[in-house]
Scaffold this motif. Structure first.
Motif, PDB file in Angstrom:
ATOM      1  N   GLU A  51      37.645  40.700  37.819  1.00 14.33           N
ATOM      2  CA  GLU A  51      37.416  39.417  37.640  1.00 14.33           C
ATOM      3  C   GLU A  51      36.640  39.298  36.496  1.00 14.33           C
ATOM      4  OE1 GLU A  51      38.618  36.783  39.270  1.00 14.33           O
ATOM      5  OE2 GLU A  51      39.828  38.193  40.496  1.00 14.33           O
ATOM      6  N   VAL A  52      35.649  40.136  36.279  1.00 16.03           N
ATOM      7  CA  VAL A  52      34.549  39.917  35.137  1.00 16.03           C
ATOM      8  C   VAL A  52      35.466  39.930  33.822  1.00 16.03           C
ATOM      9  CG1 VAL A  52      32.679  40.911  34.066  1.00 16.03           C
ATOM     10  CG2 VAL A  52      32.811  40.975  36.515  1.00 16.03           C
ATOM     11  N   ALA A  53      36.442  40.914  33.674  1.00 16.27           N
ATOM     12  CA  ALA A  53      37.123  40.870  32.409  1.00 16.27           C
ATOM     13  C   ALA A  53      38.072  39.698  32.302  1.00 16.27           C
ATOM     14  CB  ALA A  53      38.113  42.250  32.558  1.00 16.27           C
ATOM     15  N   ILE A  66      36.243  42.782  26.513  1.00 11.35           N
ATOM     16  CA  ILE A  66      37.059  42.951  27.904  1.00 11.35           C
ATOM     17  C   ILE A  66      37.015  44.356  28.279  1.00 11.35           C
ATOM     18  CG2 ILE A  66      39.226  42.613  28.849  1.00 11.35           C
ATOM     19  CD1 ILE A  66      38.550  39.982  27.594  1.00 11.35           C
ATOM     20  N   VAL A  67      37.138  45.354  27.604  1.00 14.68           N
ATOM     21  CA  VAL A  67      36.918  46.760  28.129  1.00 14.68           C
ATOM     22  C   VAL A  67      35.521  46.878  28.732  1.00 14.68           C
ATOM     23  CG1 VAL A  67      37.092  49.077  27.222  1.00 14.68           C
ATOM     24  CG2 VAL A  67      38.717  47.626  26.425  1.00 14.68           C
ATOM     25  N   THR A  68      34.427  46.416  27.840  1.00 12.21           N
ATOM     26  CA  THR A  68      33.188  46.671  28.861  1.00 12.21           C
ATOM     27  C   THR A  68      32.901  45.796  30.092  1.00 12.21           C
ATOM     28  OG1 THR A  68      32.303  46.682  26.462  1.00 12.21           O
ATOM     29  CG2 THR A  68      30.597  46.407  28.259  1.00 12.21           C
ATOM     30  N   GLY A  69      33.700  44.942  30.176  1.00  7.85           N
ATOM     31  CA  GLY A  69      33.687  44.184  31.474  1.00  7.85           C
ATOM     32  C   GLY A  69      34.622  44.801  32.660  1.00  7.85           C
ATOM     33  N   LEU A  70      35.463  45.486  32.288  1.00  5.23           N
ATOM     34  CA  LEU A  70      36.016  46.442  33.152  1.00  5.23           C
ATOM     35  C   LEU A  70      35.297  47.773  33.551  1.00  5.23           C
ATOM     36  CD1 LEU A  70      39.899  46.584  31.506  1.00  5.23           C
ATOM     37  CD2 LEU A  70      39.155  45.648  33.862  1.00  5.23           C
TER      38      LEU A  70
END
Ligand code: MN
Length: 713
Positions: A51-53, A66-70
């Motif tokens: 969801e964060v991504a 996006i990757v950091t969010g995951l």
């Protein structure tokens, strides 16, 4: 839960060149790492990073974000390590994940100083890469959206408060208004559910009564502007329950009608069109005075650009109208994030948002503790702005309520430290004058000037306050050291010792200080007494031990029959005498004795309030008086309560006056301290009450002494 290919498709939709492979790897890595972990809601934990991504993708951020969010919770909550992440995703991603991880670790703390420390680390981390903050905000947003699943109300409220006080203002500061609005509304729902509910109901009621007011006004504005040849898109909305609530609080207005709670947005093609549309609206509807703001020629510090005005609109209602171009609109809603999209993903640290960040860092370096830092920044984040100019025409943005001293510090620390006066629009004005929008401020400096503690009472910027406090602290310390040194010397000499640096150094650890100077400062400040130092250095000085009497406790002297040291008449020989710690009786005071079984007699002044508690036991009262001849021979301790202006040198003056009047300070304790005043208890060895009265009178003549009284109780 969003599937892997859906996330990739969303990112590809706005950034066809995005690194698809790394997003796929991160999705799988996080899914495996979180395994069967669950959220408070019962959902698989993995749904959270996804969801964060998703939130980050909605902001159209670059693939690294996006990757950091995951991955943002893998290091904290799973067996995965930073080294693994670096091996799989490279240095950049590892650094970003590390930044976010460090923040979540400290978030678990609840007390003020830990929260402040948390915030300090956040500022440091985001100053290195603002994407750390963007991921952190997305993380917080999803946690707020799912806050209701957390069982403990305390925990929910703490998270909501932190969101309201720190994350929402941060989102606003970097220009992310959409994010800010949603965070605030979610936090508001947790913190004041009843207030929110009643506002929503009231809005619904008014909507029912007025019909589709927002729709009708939107249509009419759109038709009017199109008719006059401006290409526009008009949208309207009610303000959020939270912003209505804040307004009701701030302006103390009742929520009577829909007036002023509708806002309309007019989006046009160019900056010229903005002013053109403004002209059309102003010539058609009555203008509400004082509501026009031009953030186009002077953007807000967070980069926000728009024209604002208030008019009595189509339906005879007060409405707010915001006019901007499409591009401005995007930046207004997304703020810093707008610069971090796939389009400009270069990590530029230019732009107004970053200037604010640099200022924060500067304050950070100078604040003495994290709480102080938090106090500055919280205050500043909530404030409106005034815009002023240097004589050269440079723009200086300050919080509302700022003064020329704030202005001077904003220009340069040195200018602030040495400012003596200010010309505002060509006229010399006091340094505490409130600056107005558009003021041109010319700061007059003098090398001889140093920051004055009184400035601290009226400055509003953290930078100014931090510099002034730092300066005062350094100065105050010198005074404490001087004072402590003289107290210690006196105590040592009374026992026939000299103060030797080497001996002092051996005791430092016991006092928990780093140097002899620190120890002197601690004594001067009243954290330790000179007697404690004496005892630590010369423990064999039995005499000293006997005289160590903690503040606020009765002083005891054993009485022997015929002992000429007991200056009190009317006592049974052999009875122990105590001087009451509440009133500190002195020869010359009218006194009375109270018999305490097994302990002897305690001497009080006749007007001591403590005596009231013995009113029911007259058999315990003993008539006593001072034996004048012996009384004068001995020294007695009088205690005074002083309120002293917090100014350089004031403490020094105080001790000088007491010394000149033959008073010996035996103990000093600062009981409270504010930016303006110190309040302290001082024990002075005096001969009698007249002696003390003289000292009090002398102190009262000093302008820095606000009040001085004998301490009672
Ligand atoms: Mn998280």
């Amino acid at each position: 839960m969003m599937r892997q290919f859906e996330l990739v498709e969303r990112v590809k939709a706005y950034d066809p060149a995005a690194d698809e492979g790394s997003i796929n790897r991160a999705y799988v890595f996080a899914m495996k790492a979180h395994g069967s972990q669950r959220r408070a809601s019962g959902d698989p934990y993995f749904s959270h990073p996804v969801e964060v991504a998703g939130i980050l993708a909605a902001m159209k951020l670059d693939a690294a974000s996006i990757v950091t969010g995951l991955l943002h919770d893998t290091v904290e909550d799973t067996l995965a390590t930073l080294e693994q992440i670096e091996a799989v995703f490279g240095k950049d991603i590892a650094r970003l994940v590390d930044g976010v991880t460090k923040l979540s670790r400290i978030e678990l703390q609840s007390d003020q100083s830990k929260q402040a420390e948390n915030f300090r680390k956040l500022v440091l981390a985001m100053s290195e890469d603002i994407r750390v903050l963007l991921v952190k905000l997305a993380d917080r947003l999803h946690n707020m959206r799912t806050l209701r699943f957390i069982k403990s109300q305390d925990k929910r409220r703490r998270i909501a408060r932190e969101t309201m006080e720190i994350y929402a203002p941060l989102a606003e500061r970097i220009g992310m208004h959409e994010m800010k609005d949603e965070l605030e509304d979610l936090a508001f729902a947790e913190l004041h559910p009843d207030a929110r509910e009643s506002i929503i109901q009231r809005l619904a009621f008014l909507r029912e009564q007025g019909g589709d007011l927002v729709g009708r006004v939107t249509d009419e504005l759109g038709a009017l502007l199109t008719e006059q040849g401006v290409q526009v898109e008009v949208s309207g909305r009610e303000k959020s329950p939270y912003s209505i609530w804040r307004k009701m609080q701030r302006k103390n207005v009742a929520f009577e009608q829909l007036a002023d709670i509708m806002a309309f947005r007019v989006v046009v093609g160019s900056a010229d069109d903005c002013y053109h549309a403004l002209g059309i609206i102003h010539s058609r509807y009555p203008v509400v005075p004082g509501r026009f703001k031009d953030y186009l020629s002077t953007p807000k510090p967070n980069g926000y650009r728009s024209l604002h005005t208030g008019v009595i609109g189509p339906e005879r209602q007060r409405i707010e109208v915001q006019i901007r171009t499409g591009e401005m609109h995007e930046v207004n809603e997304l703020g810093v994030a707008a610069h971090w999209t796939y389009k400009h993903g270069t990590g530029s640290t230019e732009g107004p948002q970053y200037r604010w960040l640099r200022e924060l860092l500067d304050i950070l370096e100078h604040a003495s503790n994290p709480e102080e830092f938090l106090e500055h920044t919280k205050l500043e984040m909530f404030q409106d702005q005034v815009f002023c100019f240097t004589p050269k025409g440079d723009l200086i943005a300050l919080p509302r309520g700022a003064t020329p001293v704030d202005f001077a510090y904003a220009v340069h620390s040195e200018v602030g430290d040495h400012c003596v006066g200010a010309k505002i629009n060509g006229r010399i004005m006091p340094l505490r004058t409130l600056l107005q929008n558009g003021d041109q401020v010319d700061i007059i400096t003098s090398k001889a000037q140093t920051p004055s503690p009184t400035w601290e009472r009226f400055v509003v910027t953290g930078k100014a306050r931090a510099r002034i406090r730092r300066f005062i602290r350094t100065q105050q310390r010198d005074q404490y050291v001087e004072m402590g040194r003289s107290l210690v010397q006196r105590a040592f000499r009374a026992e026939g010792h000299d103060v030797q640096e080497k001996q002092l150094e051996a005791t430092l650890r016991g006092f928990n200080v780093a140097s002899a100077e620190d120890l002197m400062a601690a004594v001067g400040e009243g954290l330790h007494t000179a007697r404690e130092v004496l005892l630590a250095v010369h423990p064999q000085t039995v005499e000293a031990r006997d005289k160590v009497v903690p503040l606020r406790r009765a002083r005891t002297k054993p009485a022997k029959p015929g002992d000429s040291g007991i200056p009190i008449r009317g006592l049974i020989p052999g009875m122990a005498v105590h001087y009451a710690g509440c009133c500190h009786p002195l020869p010359g005071d009218r006194i009375v004795g109270i018999v305490t079984t097994g302990k002897g007699v305690t001497i009080h002044t006749i007007d001591c309030e403590t005596l009231e508690s013995f009113a029911e036991t007259p058999e315990r009262w003993v008539d006593v008086s001072w034996e004048s001849a012996t009384a004068e021979a001995a020294n007695h301790t009088g205690r005074i309560n002083v309120i002293l202006a917090n100014e350089p040198g004031s403490l020094g003056n105080l001790t000088t006056i007491i010394g000149k009047n033959q008073g010996n300070i035996s103990n000093l304790k600062i009981t409270s301290r504010s930016t303006d005043f110190f309040e302290m208890l001082i024990d002075i060895e005096v001969q009698d009450v007249k002696h003390l009265t003289n000292i009090i009178a002398a102190l009262r003549t000093n302008p820095a002494v606000n009040s001085v009284e004998r301490a009672r109780a």
